[in-house]
Design an enzyme around this catalytic site. Sequence first.
Site, mmCIF file in Angstrom:
data_model
loop_
_atom_site.group_PDB
_atom_site.id
_atom_site.type_symbol
_atom_site.label_atom_id
_atom_site.label_comp_id
_atom_site.label_asym_id
_atom_site.label_seq_id
_atom_site.Cartn_x
_atom_site.Cartn_y
_atom_site.Cartn_z
ATOM 1 N N ASN A 53 14.667 4.056 9.090
ATOM 2 C CA ASN A 53 13.349 3.662 8.722
ATOM 3 C C ASN A 53 13.811 2.843 7.492
ATOM 4 O O ASN A 53 13.571 3.056 6.257
ATOM 5 C CB ASN A 53 12.600 4.693 8.140
ATOM 6 N N LEU A 103 0.759 -1.389 0.005
ATOM 7 C CA LEU A 103 0.052 0.011 -0.029
ATOM 8 C C LEU A 103 0.937 1.241 -0.011
ATOM 9 O O LEU A 103 0.571 2.180 -0.595
ATOM 10 C CB LEU A 103 -1.068 -0.022 1.180
ATOM 11 N N ARG A 126 3.760 1.549 -1.323
ATOM 12 C CA ARG A 126 4.055 1.804 -2.778
ATOM 13 C C ARG A 126 3.106 2.337 -3.810
ATOM 14 O O ARG A 126 3.226 3.068 -4.518
ATOM 15 C CB ARG A 126 4.454 0.272 -3.494
ATOM 16 N N GLU A 146 12.362 13.562 2.239
ATOM 17 C CA GLU A 146 13.270 13.375 3.370
ATOM 18 C C GLU A 146 12.900 12.046 4.046
ATOM 19 O O GLU A 146 11.690 11.620 4.140
ATOM 20 C CB GLU A 146 13.427 14.490 4.624
ATOM 21 N N TYR A 149 11.632 3.372 -1.202
ATOM 22 C CA TYR A 149 12.334 4.521 -2.238
ATOM 23 C C TYR A 149 13.342 4.462 -3.051
ATOM 24 O O TYR A 149 13.195 4.610 -4.396
ATOM 25 C CB TYR A 149 12.648 5.763 -1.178
#
Length: 147
Positions: A108, A80, A82, A103, A115
């Site tokens: 994380n 979700l 993505r 940022e 990303y």
Amino acid sequence: MVGADLPAVLAIEEATYHEPWTEGIFRDCLRMGYTGRVLEVAAGPGEGAGLAGYGLISAAAGECHILNLCTAPEQRGRGLGRLLLRALLAEGRLAGAEQAFLEVRPSNSAAVALYRAEGFETVGVREGYYPAVGGREDAWVLRRALI
């Protein structure tokens, strides 16, 4: 995202972050005309329907900035995030952005992996950007071309 979504958005925000955004921050983003999107899921066997995630993006001068992207803890690992990321990037393209920035906390790892998989590259570091338990945490600044 509209004002009526904010109670559910805040519930996810507060379940996720040590120092969550306030309702006022979200309202200011909407008032400023930033694009907010929510992702709702239908009820499945043994579960309820509801808001599963949200994102906010600003766009100007050929760039967009993903301000916040989050999925509910119980909804993670289903793709979700993505889906939301791609929807926000599409909004940026529609607004004429040629590149996207965001940022992310280096700690994380799930977000960093998402990303990277979606083509973002590190272009900088903001030292002490995020509040963290016992101090501050740096942010990696990531960029991705949209054209």
